[in-house]
Design an enzyme around this catalytic site. Structure first.
Site, PDB file in Angstrom:
ATOM      1  N   GLN A  92      -4.076  -3.286 -43.676  1.00 17.93           N
ATOM      2  CA  GLN A  92      -2.924  -2.405 -43.842  1.00 17.93           C
ATOM      3  C   GLN A  92      -2.660  -1.627 -42.549  1.00 17.93           C
ATOM      4  O   GLN A  92      -1.547  -1.170 -42.302  1.00 17.93           O
ATOM      5  CB  GLN A  92      -3.189  -1.439 -45.006  1.00 17.93           C
ATOM      6  CG  GLN A  92      -2.047  -0.512 -45.330  1.00 17.93           C
ATOM      7  CD  GLN A  92      -2.220   0.127 -46.702  1.00 17.93           C
ATOM      8  OE1 GLN A  92      -2.056  -0.528 -47.712  1.00 17.93           O
ATOM      9  NE2 GLN A  92      -2.576   1.403 -46.723  1.00 17.93           N
ATOM     10  N   SER A 110      15.717  21.512 -15.554  1.00 16.70           N
ATOM     11  CA  SER A 110      14.540  22.350 -15.768  1.00 16.70           C
ATOM     12  C   SER A 110      14.976  23.651 -16.425  1.00 16.70           C
ATOM     13  O   SER A 110      16.064  24.157 -16.165  1.00 16.70           O
ATOM     14  CB  SER A 110      13.883  22.645 -14.416  1.00 16.70           C
ATOM     15  OG  SER A 110      13.130  23.830 -14.487  1.00 16.70           O
ATOM     16  N   GLU A 159      10.228   8.629 -16.596  1.00 11.53           N
ATOM     17  CA  GLU A 159       8.865   9.140 -16.813  1.00 11.53           C
ATOM     18  C   GLU A 159       8.389   8.844 -18.235  1.00 11.53           C
ATOM     19  O   GLU A 159       7.228   8.489 -18.461  1.00 11.53           O
ATOM     20  CB  GLU A 159       8.823  10.645 -16.563  1.00 11.53           C
ATOM     21  CG  GLU A 159       9.018  11.008 -15.104  1.00 11.53           C
ATOM     22  CD  GLU A 159       9.195  12.507 -14.927  1.00 11.53           C
ATOM     23  OE1 GLU A 159       8.201  13.168 -14.589  1.00 11.53           O
ATOM     24  OE2 GLU A 159      10.311  13.026 -15.157  1.00 11.53           O
ATOM     25  N   HIS A 197       0.829  -1.218   0.000  1.00 13.48           N
ATOM     26  CA  HIS A 197       0.000   0.000   0.000  1.00 13.48           C
ATOM     27  C   HIS A 197       0.864   1.270   0.000  1.00 13.48           C
ATOM     28  O   HIS A 197       0.428   2.316   0.461  1.00 13.48           O
ATOM     29  CB  HIS A 197      -0.959   0.058   1.203  1.00 13.48           C
ATOM     30  CG  HIS A 197      -1.721  -1.203   1.435  1.00 13.48           C
ATOM     31  ND1 HIS A 197      -3.005  -1.405   0.975  1.00 13.48           N
ATOM     32  CD2 HIS A 197      -1.368  -2.365   2.062  1.00 13.48           C
ATOM     33  CE1 HIS A 197      -3.419  -2.623   1.314  1.00 13.48           C
ATOM     34  NE2 HIS A 197      -2.430  -3.231   1.973  1.00 13.48           N
ATOM     35  N   LYS A 229      16.856  21.760 -10.331  1.00 14.22           N
ATOM     36  CA  LYS A 229      16.162  20.514 -10.682  1.00 14.22           C
ATOM     37  C   LYS A 229      17.041  19.507 -11.429  1.00 14.22           C
ATOM     38  O   LYS A 229      17.831  19.868 -12.273  1.00 14.22           O
ATOM     39  CB  LYS A 229      14.940  20.817 -11.557  1.00 14.22           C
ATOM     40  CG  LYS A 229      13.795  21.475 -10.840  1.00 14.22           C
ATOM     41  CD  LYS A 229      13.130  20.596  -9.791  1.00 14.22           C
ATOM     42  CE  LYS A 229      12.330  19.452 -10.387  1.00 14.22           C
ATOM     43  NZ  LYS A 229      11.102  19.882 -11.035  1.00 14.22           N
ATOM     44  N   ASN A 260      15.712  15.978 -13.168  1.00 19.90           N
ATOM     45  CA  ASN A 260      14.473  15.215 -13.336  1.00 19.90           C
ATOM     46  C   ASN A 260      14.722  13.820 -13.936  1.00 19.90           C
ATOM     47  O   ASN A 260      15.562  13.660 -14.807  1.00 19.90           O
ATOM     48  CB  ASN A 260      13.508  15.982 -14.249  1.00 19.90           C
ATOM     49  CG  ASN A 260      13.095  17.318 -13.652  1.00 19.90           C
ATOM     50  OD1 ASN A 260      12.946  17.433 -12.437  1.00 19.90           O
ATOM     51  ND2 ASN A 260      12.928  18.321 -14.493  1.00 19.90           N
TER      52      ASN A 260
HETATM   53  N1  ARG Z   1      -0.261  -2.413 -48.619  1.00 14.78           N
HETATM   54  C1  ARG Z   1      -1.088  -3.554 -48.427  1.00 14.78           C
HETATM   55  C2  ARG Z   1      -1.143  -3.917 -46.958  1.00 14.78           C
HETATM   56  O1  ARG Z   1      -0.317  -3.491 -46.250  1.00 14.78           O
HETATM   57  C3  ARG Z   1      -0.556  -4.719 -49.189  1.00 14.78           C
HETATM   58  C4  ARG Z   1      -1.573  -5.739 -49.570  1.00 14.78           C
HETATM   59  C5  ARG Z   1      -2.498  -5.162 -50.549  1.00 14.78           C
HETATM   60  N2  ARG Z   1      -3.364  -6.150 -51.086  1.00 14.78           N
HETATM   61  C6  ARG Z   1      -4.433  -5.807 -51.796  1.00 14.78           C
HETATM   62  N3  ARG Z   1      -5.140  -6.769 -52.255  1.00 14.78           N
HETATM   63  N4  ARG Z   1      -4.764  -4.576 -51.979  1.00 14.78           N
HETATM   64  O2  ARG Z   1      -2.011  -4.621 -46.516  1.00 14.78           O
END
Ligand code: ARG
Length: 458
Positions: free
Chosen positions: A323, A278, A291, A157, A284, A286
């Site tokens: 993606q 600081s 952090e 605690h 100071k 830090n």
């Molecule tokens: N840049 C795309 C990704 O990172 C690659 C694959 C794209 N495939 C597609 N069928 N458009 O996912």
């Protein structure tokens, strides 16, 4: 011919700002090395299977290697309108070697290509993380070995609880990191799998050999289902989780470093080389590094949540949503690598204020459990002993002294069982060394723990 690899079916092209939204090249260029590796393996297999000629294969491999070298020397411009790293490289290859370059993508899709890149990348980075964790653990163990007899207050605690060995305290982080490391190691069996040859989702009509590319890319296993191969991002979620939890551990440690280095605690002094000043307060110093590590847990945990949410409700197989798996993973890996390196440097160079720590445990009631145990050893039931000691603590607080300063007459008023040996019994060092239970803070147990750790690390 359109500059877009998929341009054939289109009669109009997106404007640049639409291309920019679609593109991933600004971040997936991180994958270039793996993309080239994957393509070389694919081309080699295509030639061995007589799907492309040896001559085309040679041109492809030389072309890809040259592109990579040019990129590494800053001599390759990447183009947002070419979307991603895969299409940028392919476009460049065709520009350089013509039709042979156009044969590289036979029996392959960007869907298995990007998955291959990400598996190779994640595997390599996870191995780097494991090495960095091990190095950090060694730094912790070095400190522990030098501070088995350094006494510090143990807390519950955030109130003084019982005196403990500094080594014992700091080794707790060794074990946390050991679990982190074993999670990363275990995850490798789900990362180290080849999706290559799954093509768009259903496999291919060409007589490719997926086991050959698996071996060429040094993958331990192969996806058994082509749809799973291109749809699986579990290993990314898992890696983000493992990174998040390791960062949470570093953050807990960072919090202690921050507290220990405060004027109030003064348990440690951070090196000037890992501290900052600081701009207004000249006095100071830090603990900014600690952090920042504490603060960066926000982004790593955020990336984990973000990936989980991206995957939720995604139908099979590939969707462009995927993606979105990249920036978070890249950033999380970058963040953990940086945090581990900084943390190691920070603890390597800090000074542990041994005398002050020792003095600290003389100025508290953290030996109260010890006094109760003393009474229990003389036959007093633990609950009664607890009550007697509680009253003695209250008396001491009211008289502004600690247990080692309570006069014997007062002790004997509280219990006939207390004798003059109590003063030796209650010293912090004796409190610690009387702890003989397995895994405890006693000197013998800590040495035993260290022996096990050193065997693990060897
Ligand atoms: N840049 C795309 C990704 O990172 C690659 C694959 C794209 N495939 C597609 N069928 N458009 O996912």
């Amino acid at each position: 011919m359109s500059s877009k690899a998929w341009g054939g079916r289109f009669s109009a092209q997106p404007e640049a700002w639409v291309d920019a939204f679609n593109a991933s090249i600004n971040f997936d260029k991180t994958l270039i090395e793996y993309d080239v590796q994957g393509s070389i393996a694919h081309a080699t297999m295509l030639a061995n299977q007589d799907i492309i000629s040896e001559e085309d294969c040679k041109q492809i491999i030389d072309g890809l290697n040259a592109i990579l070298v040019d990129y590494q020397h800053g001599n390759l411009a990447l183009d947002e309108s070419l979307e991603d790293i895969h299409l940028n490289i392919e476009h460049e290859l065709i520009k350089r070697i013509g039709d042979a370059g156009g044969r590289l993508h036979t029996g392959r899709s960007r869907n298995d290509q990007v998955a291959t890149d990400m598996h190779l990348y994640t595997k390599s980075e996870v191995n780097t993380l494991i090495a960095l964790i091990t190095s950090f653990q060694k730094a912790i163990v070095n400190i522990a070995e030098a501070h088995i007899d350094t006494i510090m207050p143990g807390y519950t605690h955030l109130q003084r609880a019982q005196p403990i060995s500094f080594a014992h305290h700091i080794l707790t982080y060794y074990w946390m990191l050991e679990r982190d490391k074993s999670r990363f190691q275990d995850s490798l069996k789900r990362i180290d799998i080849s999706p290559l040859g799954a093509a768009a989702l259903s496999g291919t009509t060409y007589p490719i050999d997926r086991h050959e590319t698996q071996k060429l890319l040094d993958f331990s296993a192969i996806y058994k289902n082509s749809i799973d191969a291109v749809s699986d991002r579990d290993y990314i979620v898992e890696t983000l989780h493992n990174i998040s939890l390791t960062m949470v551990h570093l953050s807990r440690f960072a919090e202690e470093i921050i507290f220990w280095s405060s004027t109030e605690a003064n348990f440690i002094t951070l090196s000037d080389t890992f501290s900052t000043g600081s701009s207004i307060m000249p006095q100071k110093k830090n603990p900014d590094m600690a952090e920042l590590i504490r603060g960066k847990v926000g982004r790593t945990s955020g990336h984990l949540m973000s990936m989980l949410m991206t995957l939720k409700g995604l139908p099979l197989a590939y969707n462009k949503d995927m993606q979105e798996d990249k920036e978070g993973l890249f950033d999380a890996i970058h963040t953990l690598k940086g945090s581990l390196r900084i943390f190691e440097g920070m603890i390597d160079t800090m000074t542990i204020n041994v005398d002050h720590l020792e003095q600290t445990v003389h100025n508290d009631f953290s030996n109260a459990t010890e006094l109760a145990d003393y009474l229990v050893n003389k036959g007093v039931p633990f609950r009664s002993a607890h009550e007697i000691v509680g009253k003695l603590v209250l008396w001491a607080i009211q008289h502004n002294v600690y247990l080692l300063d309570v006069p014997l007459s007062q002790y004997q008023k509280a219990s006939q069982f207390i004798e003059s040996d109590i003063y030796d019994y209650l010293t912090p060092q004796n409190c610690i060394n009387r702890r003989v239970s397995y895994g405890s803070t006693g000197q013998v147990a800590v040495r035993q723990q260290l022996a096990i750790i050193k065997e693990n690390l060897a």
